[in-house]
Design an enzyme around this catalytic site. Structure first.
Site, PDB file in Angstrom:
ATOM      1  N   ASP A  58       1.188  -1.313   0.407  1.00 54.65           N
ATOM      2  CA  ASP A  58      -0.378   0.051   0.010  1.00 54.65           C
ATOM      3  C   ASP A  58       0.762   1.273  -0.081  1.00 54.65           C
ATOM      4  OD1 ASP A  58      -1.147   2.241   0.220  1.00 54.65           O
ATOM      5  OD2 ASP A  58      -2.333   1.487   2.199  1.00 54.65           O
ATOM      6  N   GLU A 150       1.706   2.335  13.432  1.00 55.29           N
ATOM      7  CA  GLU A 150       0.876   2.201  11.977  1.00 55.29           C
ATOM      8  C   GLU A 150      -0.418   1.957  13.285  1.00 55.29           C
ATOM      9  OE1 GLU A 150      -1.444   1.098  10.498  1.00 55.29           O
ATOM     10  OE2 GLU A 150      -0.637  -0.551   8.718  1.00 55.29           O
ATOM     11  N   GLU A 159     -10.101  -3.093  15.994  1.00 50.71           N
ATOM     12  CA  GLU A 159      -8.511  -3.755  16.500  1.00 50.71           C
ATOM     13  C   GLU A 159      -8.270  -3.282  18.078  1.00 50.71           C
ATOM     14  OE1 GLU A 159      -5.315  -4.046  13.638  1.00 50.71           O
ATOM     15  OE2 GLU A 159      -6.761  -5.721  12.450  1.00 50.71           O
ATOM     16  N   HIS A 332      -5.108   0.058   1.498  1.00 49.69           N
ATOM     17  CA  HIS A 332      -5.861  -1.383   1.683  1.00 49.69           C
ATOM     18  C   HIS A 332      -7.211  -1.153   2.395  1.00 49.69           C
ATOM     19  CE1 HIS A 332      -3.170  -0.514   5.021  1.00 49.69           C
ATOM     20  NE2 HIS A 332      -3.919  -1.943   5.355  1.00 49.69           N
TER      21      HIS A 332
END
Length: 388
Positions: A58, A150, A159, A332
Site C-alpha cells: 500500500d 501504524e 482492532e 488497503h
C-alpha cells in the site's frame, strides 16, 4: 481477509527478554491487562507474511509514513524511538535511516522474529532492538523521545490497537515527545450505491431466466447484515461528511475509546436511493499542539459539540495527512460500509439525521459494536451490527 478480518499484526511486540529493562525510576509501572485467547489469535493472525505484504505494498500508507519520518528528522536524529507494533520492522528502519540513536521495535506477533532478521540483514542491530512481546509487558529502561505506530484499523478504531500506543505513551514518552501520527479523524456520510445493490440483490430476480427472487431476503441478510470493507468513489457520497471522532494521540485515554457516540444531521445534495453509510478516516503527522492553542481548540470543540467541523491547527497546511477518503487514492483500508436491507429514496436537500454509537465488544475488545439510529422523510430506523 480471514483471522476475524485482521488487518495488522501487533499491538505490541518484543524479542529477547535479556534486552528488556526497567521502567525509569519514579515512573509508575502500568499494570498489564491479561493476554486473552482473542489477543493470542489476533497476534497469531499477524504472523502470516501476506498481511504485511499487503500493508507494505500500500504505497499511500508506506510512503506517507516514510515521508513523515523524514520530515521530522530533526525530532528523531540522535533520539530514542519506540515503534509500537513494528511488524516486519520497516518503520523502525525508516527511523534508523533518519538518524535515530536507538529504536525499540515492539511486536507481540511471531513476525518479530523475522523483523529481527531484517534488522540484521540491513546492519542495523546496533540501532534497532526488536522486542517480542506486548507493549503492556516488555520493559524499556529509558524514556523515549518518539513513538511511531501504524495502529489504524478499519473504521479507524477496529482492532483497538490504539490502546497499545496509549500505554506506550504513558509508560515511556518524555514530556514534549513526538507521536506519529499525532491526530486522527473518523468520518461518516450517507451513500448511494445502486451497482452494489444490483450486483448482490437484484441479480436474484432473474437467473438464467429462472425467478429466484425468493432468495432475495437471504441475499440481503448475507450481503448487508455486517459491515463491508470495500472501495467506493466520491460520486457515491450524498452529503458532506460528519466527524464521528477526533483522536489526539497526545491526550486520548483508554476509557475514551470504550464507547464513542455522535449525533449527525446531513442534507442530501441530490435525489438518489440512500443505501447506507460509509466510514473512513485520516491521520495527521505533526508535533504537539502548544497548551494555549490546545486550550482554545478545546473551547472551540465545546462550542461546537456536534463535531461537524474539523479542528483547525495553527498551520494546517504544514501537516502531512494520510487519507482513506473515497475521493483520495485508494488504500488497503478502503472504506467501511454499513448497508441497509432496503434503500430509502431521498430528494435533493432532504435531511437525514440520527446518531451512531461505536462500542468495544465485551466479547472481544478488538471487535466493534455499531448502533445506528437514523431518520429521513418521516421514517425512523435502527441498524445494529458488529465489525469483527
Amino acid at each position: 481477509m480471514d483471522h476475524f478480518r485482521s488487518r495488522r499484526s501487533r499491538q505490541s511486540g518484543g524479542r529477547e527478554r535479556d534486552r528488556m529493562a526497567r521502567v525509569p525510576s519514579g515512573q509508575q509501572e502500568t499494570e498489564a491487562p491479561p493476554c486473552t485467547d482473542f489477543d493470542k489469535a489476533y497476534f497469531q493472525s499477524y504472523s502470516h507474511v501476506g498481511i504485511h505484504e499487503e500493508m507494505i505494498k500500500d504505497r499511500v500508507r508506506t510512503e506517507t509514513y516514510k515521508t513523515a519520518i523524514l520530515q521530522h528528522r530533526s525530532h528523531i536524529e540522535g533520539k530514542v524511538v519506540v515503534d509500537v507494533g513494528c511488524g516486519t520492522g520497516i518503520l523502525s528502519i525508516f527511523c534508523a535511516q533518519a538518524g535515530a540513536k536507538r529504536v525499540y521495535a515492539v511486536d507481540a506477533s511471531e513476525i518479530a522474529l523475522q523483523a529481527n532478521e531484517v534488522v540484521k540483514a540491513n546492519n542495523l542491530s546496533d540501532k534497532v532492538i526488536v522486542l517480542h512481546g506486548r507493549v503492556e509487558d516488555v520493559q524499556i529502561d529509558e524514556e523515549v523521545d518518539v513513538i511511531v505506530s501504524e495502529w489504524m484499523g478499519y473504521m479507524l478504531l477496529y482492532e483497538s490497537m490504539l490502546g497499545s500506543v496509549i500505554i506506550a505513551r504513558d509508560r515511556w514518552l518524555r514530556p514534549g515527545g513526538l507521536i506519529l501520527p499525532s491526530n486522527a479523524m473518523l468520518y461518516m456520510a450517507p451513500v448511494t450505491h445502486p451497482d452494489r445493490y444490483a450486483e448482490s440483490i437484484d441479480f436474484w430476480r432473474n437467473v438464467y431466466g429462472i425467478d429466484m427472487s425468493p432468495i432475495m431476503p437471504l441475499a440481503k441478510q448475507c450481503a448487508f447484515e455486517e459491515p463491508s470493507v470495500e472501495t467506493i468513489s466520491g460520486e457515491n457520497v450524498l452529503t458532506w461528511p460528519h466527524v464521528v471522532k477526533h483522536v489526539d494521540c497526545y491526550t486520548v485515554t483508554l476509557q475514551e475509546l470504550e464507547s464513542v457516540t455522535t449525533n449527525f444531521k446531513f442534507q442530501s445534495m441530490m435525489r438518489a436511493p440512500f443505501h447506507g453509510f460509509a466510514f473512513w478516516f485520516d491521520v495527521e503527522f505533526c508535533g504537539p499542539v502548544d497548551n494555549e492553542a490546545e486550550s482554545s481548540l478545546d473551547e472551540s470543540t465545546k462550542s461546537n459539540p456536534s463535531g461537524t467541523h474539523r479542528r483547525k491547527r495553527a498551520n494546517p497546511s504544514e501537516a502531512l495527512v494520510l487519507s482513506t477518503a473515497p475521493e483520495d487514492p485508494p488504500t488497503h483500508w478502503q472504506q467501511t460500509m454499513i448497508y441497509f436491507y432496503d434503500p430509502i429514496e431521498v430528494e435533493q436537500d432532504q435531511v437525514i439525521d440520527g446518531s451512531v454509537t461505536l462500542t468495544q465488544s465485551k466479547e472481544n475488545a478488538r471487535f466493534m459494536n455499531i448502533h445506528l439510529e437514523y431518520a429521513s422523510g418521516g421514517r425512523s430506523f435502527v441498524k445494529e451490527c458488529v465489525l469483527r
